[in-house]
Design a protein around this motif. Structure first.
Motif, mmCIF file in Angstrom:
data_model
loop_
_atom_site.group_PDB
_atom_site.id
_atom_site.type_symbol
_atom_site.label_atom_id
_atom_site.label_comp_id
_atom_site.label_asym_id
_atom_site.label_seq_id
_atom_site.Cartn_x
_atom_site.Cartn_y
_atom_site.Cartn_z
ATOM 1 N N THR A 2 0.849 -1.652 -0.158
ATOM 2 C CA THR A 2 0.348 0.306 -0.511
ATOM 3 C C THR A 2 1.027 1.406 -0.246
ATOM 4 N N GLY A 3 0.379 2.495 -0.908
ATOM 5 C CA GLY A 3 1.211 3.076 -0.677
ATOM 6 C C GLY A 3 0.672 4.971 -0.398
ATOM 7 N N ALA A 4 1.114 6.251 -0.168
ATOM 8 C CA ALA A 4 0.362 7.244 0.397
ATOM 9 C C ALA A 4 1.124 8.256 -1.051
ATOM 10 N N THR A 5 0.096 9.160 -0.732
ATOM 11 C CA THR A 5 0.512 10.081 -1.868
ATOM 12 C C THR A 5 -1.088 11.670 -1.330
ATOM 13 N N GLY A 6 -0.962 12.656 -2.306
ATOM 14 C CA GLY A 6 -1.521 13.458 -1.744
ATOM 15 C C GLY A 6 -2.276 14.047 -2.786
ATOM 16 N N VAL A 7 -3.372 14.903 -3.020
ATOM 17 C CA VAL A 7 -4.558 15.375 -4.127
ATOM 18 C C VAL A 7 -3.555 16.134 -4.820
ATOM 19 N N GLY A 8 -2.888 17.478 -4.160
ATOM 20 C CA GLY A 8 -2.591 18.713 -4.607
ATOM 21 C C GLY A 8 -1.836 19.436 -4.563
ATOM 22 N N SER A 9 -2.960 20.308 -3.974
ATOM 23 C CA SER A 9 -2.372 21.365 -3.392
ATOM 24 C C SER A 9 -1.554 21.869 -2.030
ATOM 25 N N SER A 32 9.088 5.908 -0.799
ATOM 26 C CA SER A 32 7.905 4.494 -0.876
ATOM 27 C C SER A 32 6.878 4.631 -0.853
ATOM 28 N N GLY A 33 6.241 6.190 -1.601
ATOM 29 C CA GLY A 33 4.839 6.667 -2.511
ATOM 30 C C GLY A 33 5.081 7.135 -3.217
ATOM 31 N N LEU A 34 3.883 7.872 -3.899
ATOM 32 C CA LEU A 34 3.159 8.888 -4.905
ATOM 33 C C LEU A 34 3.678 10.293 -4.227
ATOM 34 N N PRO A 35 4.832 10.522 -4.571
ATOM 35 C CA PRO A 35 5.540 12.800 -4.318
ATOM 36 C C PRO A 35 4.560 13.058 -6.370
ATOM 37 N N TYR A 36 4.606 14.128 -5.166
ATOM 38 C CA TYR A 36 3.402 15.047 -7.017
ATOM 39 C C TYR A 36 4.349 16.388 -7.121
ATOM 40 N N LEU A 37 3.876 17.129 -7.584
ATOM 41 C CA LEU A 37 3.831 18.277 -8.093
ATOM 42 C C LEU A 37 3.194 18.718 -7.090
ATOM 43 N N PRO A 38 3.632 19.754 -6.378
ATOM 44 C CA PRO A 38 2.702 20.704 -5.712
ATOM 45 C C PRO A 38 2.308 21.920 -6.275
ATOM 46 N N GLU A 39 0.314 22.020 -5.752
ATOM 47 C CA GLU A 39 -0.178 23.706 -6.431
ATOM 48 C C GLU A 39 0.429 23.961 -5.173
ATOM 49 N N VAL A 40 0.419 25.463 -4.990
ATOM 50 C CA VAL A 40 0.543 26.302 -3.946
ATOM 51 C C VAL A 40 -0.472 27.656 -4.723
#
Length: 335
Positions: A2-9, A32-40
């Motif tokens: 199982t992984g972890a991530t965030g929606v974006g902002s 070990s997760g799914l990093p993302y390009l953040p939105e601010v």
């Protein structure tokens, strides 16, 4: 696993806050997760959901009016549209700098064609949603722009082995229900039929897939037909667990059993009065899997945990803690 991530902002209102957001995401999720390009989006309209998507759109100009974003036809881009494109380029520069030597997965986000059609006006006013030809043109321009965007991200972060493009559609349920207000606010736009909704979304998802990335769809609105999203080509669904109906749970179970990705939003997007522990989050997900008759050992890396929605309205402390909590809970589920 199982992984972890965030929606974006993420929270903040400066370019420094963006750099900190990248560090937080990579620090909490990069191993070990799914990093993302953040939105601010706190940096202003050019950094918000609509401005960000218009920065990706190909061959269509826009400008920012008092009522919001408006397409400009053949009149070129306004200063705010140029600013949105410049800001996206700067953010990608920052991501490129902080991912030197990185190898693994990465997620980027973009507002979907239906939500974009509800937030952008035609050159002479009224929402793009009101005109079938205009919404087709905007969706196709978004699809074309995403092809180039995916290529750009891969060039900047060559160590990415798995690239996910999350298409955000928080307004899709309102579009289908005919509950999007007109410019005057006194009426509602006609509902869009399911075949057109699916076909339009499919243009965008097929463009992502054709560019070599995985097309996912995120929705934080109740009533979004998950079967429509899957039928349009979504290979991953990102949802708020609190908003799911019985039919939605069945659809998510079917997706997991088919090897598609499911991202469960299990934490509030703003600072809670009583933050849960990682053990409590783990127990909640285990109860959900038990309800569906699924063994966590069989979901593999198809199941991911995240906050329920974007973290732009959270404190910096909670945004970091939320990512740490979903990472820890995902680790427990994988033990």
């Amino acid at each position: 696993m199982t992984g972890a991530t965030g929606v974006g902002s993420m929270p903040g209102d400066t370019q420094h806050a963006y750099a900190e957001a990248v560090r937080a995401v990579l620090g909490e999720l990069g191993a070990s997760g799914l990093p993302y390009l953040p939105e601010v989006p706190g940096r202003g309209a050019p950094a918000g959901m609509t401005g960000r998507a218009l920065a990706v759109v190909s061959e269509l100009g826009a400008d920012l009016q008092p009522a919001g974003w408006r397409l400009t036809g053949n009149d070129g881009s306004g200063a705010d549209h140029r600013r949105a494109r410049s800001l996206l380029a700067q953010d990608l520069d920052g991501l490129e700098e902080q991912t030197q030597g990185y190898e693994g997965a990465l997620k980027i986000q973009v507002t979907g064609p239906w939500t974009l059609a509800t937030t952008v006006e035609k050159p002479r006013g009224d929402k793009v949603l009101s005109d079938r030809g205009a919404r087709r043109e905007l969706a196709q321009a978004l699809a074309e722009g995403l092809r180039e965007h995916v290529r750009d991200v891969r060039r900047r972060v060559p160590g990415v082995r798995r690239l996910v493009v999350q298409v955000d559609e928080p307004a899709l349920s309102a579009v289908l229900a005919g509950s999007v207000p007109t410019a005057s606010g006194f009426h509602r736009h006609r509902s869009v039929d399911l075949p057109e909704a699916s076909a339009t979304l499919a243009w965008v998802l097929e463009a992502v897939d054709g560019a070599g990335a995985e097309p996912w769809v995120h929705t934080c609105a109740a009533g979004t037909p998950l079967r429509l999203l899957r039928g349009a080509g979504a290979r991953g669904l990102s949802v708020d667990l609190d908003l799911m109906s019985a039919a939605d749970h069945d659809e998510l179970a079917e997706a997991l059993e088919s090897g598609e990705s499911v991202v469960l939003g299990v934490l509030p997007a703003t600072d809670p009065a009583d933050p849960p522990t990682d053990a409590a989050v783990t127990e909640r997900v285990l109860r959900w899997l038990e309800m569906l008759g699924l063994d966590p050992a069989t979901t593999g890396d198809s199941l991911l945990l995240s906050p329920a929605c974007g973290l732009a309205g959270a404190s910096t402390a909670w945004s970091r803690r939320a990512l740490a909590l979903v990472r820890a809970a995902a680790g427990h589920l994988s033990d």
